[in-house]
Design an enzyme around this catalytic site. Sequence first.
Site, PDB file in Angstrom:
ATOM      1  N   ARG A 192      36.551  23.317  31.736  1.00  0.00           N
ATOM      2  CA  ARG A 192      36.219  24.551  32.482  1.00  0.00           C
ATOM      3  C   ARG A 192      35.020  25.251  31.840  1.00  0.00           C
ATOM      4  O   ARG A 192      34.130  25.738  32.538  1.00  0.00           O
ATOM      5  CB  ARG A 192      37.446  25.476  32.515  1.00  0.00           C
ATOM      6  CG  ARG A 192      38.547  24.952  33.444  1.00  0.00           C
ATOM      7  CD  ARG A 192      39.937  25.429  33.039  1.00  0.00           C
ATOM      8  NE  ARG A 192      40.161  26.846  33.220  1.00  0.00           N
ATOM      9  CZ  ARG A 192      41.134  27.533  32.585  1.00  0.00           C
ATOM     10  NH1 ARG A 192      41.940  26.920  31.730  1.00  0.00           N
ATOM     11  NH2 ARG A 192      41.279  28.814  32.813  1.00  0.00           N
ATOM     12  N   ARG A 195      48.721  29.452  30.974  1.00  0.00           N
ATOM     13  CA  ARG A 195      48.841  28.935  32.342  1.00  0.00           C
ATOM     14  C   ARG A 195      48.767  27.406  32.289  1.00  0.00           C
ATOM     15  O   ARG A 195      48.359  26.845  31.265  1.00  0.00           O
ATOM     16  CB  ARG A 195      47.677  29.512  33.170  1.00  0.00           C
ATOM     17  CG  ARG A 195      47.883  29.505  34.664  1.00  0.00           C
ATOM     18  CD  ARG A 195      46.793  30.296  35.380  1.00  0.00           C
ATOM     19  NE  ARG A 195      45.497  29.626  35.335  1.00  0.00           N
ATOM     20  CZ  ARG A 195      44.336  30.199  35.664  1.00  0.00           C
ATOM     21  NH1 ARG A 195      44.308  31.464  36.051  1.00  0.00           N
ATOM     22  NH2 ARG A 195      43.213  29.523  35.588  1.00  0.00           N
ATOM     23  N   LYS A 243      38.181  38.180  34.854  1.00  0.00           N
ATOM     24  CA  LYS A 243      37.869  38.357  36.291  1.00  0.00           C
ATOM     25  C   LYS A 243      39.114  38.837  37.046  1.00  0.00           C
ATOM     26  O   LYS A 243      39.051  39.771  37.835  1.00  0.00           O
ATOM     27  CB  LYS A 243      37.365  37.037  36.911  1.00  0.00           C
ATOM     28  CG  LYS A 243      36.149  36.450  36.206  1.00  0.00           C
ATOM     29  CD  LYS A 243      35.677  35.168  36.871  1.00  0.00           C
ATOM     30  CE  LYS A 243      36.639  34.000  36.807  1.00  0.00           C
ATOM     31  NZ  LYS A 243      36.852  33.435  35.435  1.00  0.00           N
ATOM     32  N   ARG A 298      47.770  33.142  26.975  1.00  0.00           N
ATOM     33  CA  ARG A 298      48.318  33.251  28.339  1.00  0.00           C
ATOM     34  C   ARG A 298      49.181  32.035  28.668  1.00  0.00           C
ATOM     35  O   ARG A 298      50.274  32.181  29.206  1.00  0.00           O
ATOM     36  CB  ARG A 298      47.185  33.387  29.358  1.00  0.00           C
ATOM     37  CG  ARG A 298      47.727  33.489  30.788  1.00  0.00           C
ATOM     38  CD  ARG A 298      46.623  33.669  31.806  1.00  0.00           C
ATOM     39  NE  ARG A 298      45.708  32.532  31.782  1.00  0.00           N
ATOM     40  CZ  ARG A 298      44.637  32.431  32.548  1.00  0.00           C
ATOM     41  NH1 ARG A 298      44.322  33.410  33.363  1.00  0.00           N
ATOM     42  NH2 ARG A 298      43.870  31.365  32.477  1.00  0.00           N
ATOM     43  N   ARG A 313      31.095  29.584  42.609  1.00  0.00           N
ATOM     44  CA  ARG A 313      30.801  29.087  41.263  1.00  0.00           C
ATOM     45  C   ARG A 313      29.973  27.815  41.277  1.00  0.00           C
ATOM     46  O   ARG A 313      29.839  27.159  40.235  1.00  0.00           O
ATOM     47  CB  ARG A 313      32.047  28.973  40.398  1.00  0.00           C
ATOM     48  CG  ARG A 313      33.142  28.154  40.885  1.00  0.00           C
ATOM     49  CD  ARG A 313      34.405  28.828  40.464  1.00  0.00           C
ATOM     50  NE  ARG A 313      35.134  28.259  39.376  1.00  0.00           N
ATOM     51  CZ  ARG A 313      36.230  28.851  38.871  1.00  0.00           C
ATOM     52  NH1 ARG A 313      36.630  30.021  39.317  1.00  0.00           N
ATOM     53  NH2 ARG A 313      36.901  28.298  37.921  1.00  0.00           N
TER      54      ARG A 313
END
Length: 184
Positions: free
Chosen positions: A140, A129, A13, A127, A88
């Site tokens: 999530r 994060r 996204k 990644r 969401r």
Amino acid sequence: MRIVFIGPPGAGKGTQSANLIGHLKVPHLSTGDILRLAREEKTKVGLMAAEFIDAGRLVHDPVVVEVVGERLKQPDCQKGCLFDGFPRTLGQAESLDDYLDTNETPLDLVLALDVPENILIERLIARGRGDDNLDAIQTRFNDYQTITRPLLDYYERRGLLHEIDGTGTPEEVFDRIKAVIDNT
Ligand code: AP5
Ligand code: MG
């Protein structure tokens, strides 16, 4: 144009929004980015959101709706906006509809990025994060499936939904997105 990006964590996204703002010349509204910045700045919202972000849990609707409402009032959003990670929940989607109806600025498109879970996990772990650990990722994913995914039906009923294959290189995904936008 007003476009909503929906997709599970790691679907692309943010990556595709960054590509599209250059193409469409509208601002990028990422609730994740706004909440992370608020956290860095230690605002009341940011301090409250921190524990939700770390655990991979959704921040409560009224808080998120408020920060989006503040952002949408700014002049650069008058010509359009790319929504990334918002709405969401059904409550967020209904709040957004109310706001956009009142301002007579309807959504043009909802783009749902589809990527298999094993690829998502690889992307997120690479990644790294703060919320890209296996526990938070699982929370999530679960929330995406149970709470966010039903929005696809919500937008399909309004004739706004386009599902996009989010696998392949970012450039390949962007080409698929541009093809949908150019046909709208
Ligand atoms: P948010 O920041 O929205 O995170 P997310 O939905 O979990 O999604 P990500 O940002 O992880 O993934 P993405 O789809 O943007 O993928 P990206 O392009 O980065 O939300 C974080 C938290 O904030 C939530 O858990 C919640 O606590 C809170 N929050 C935010 N919005 C909320 C809301 N509306 N309501 C309530 N709470 C909210 O790509 C991922 C990685 O993959 C990158 O490294 C990228 O370089 C790579 N990549 C991208 N595309 C490709 C590709 N095609 N091939 C290979 N690698 C790729
Ligand atoms: Mg993102």
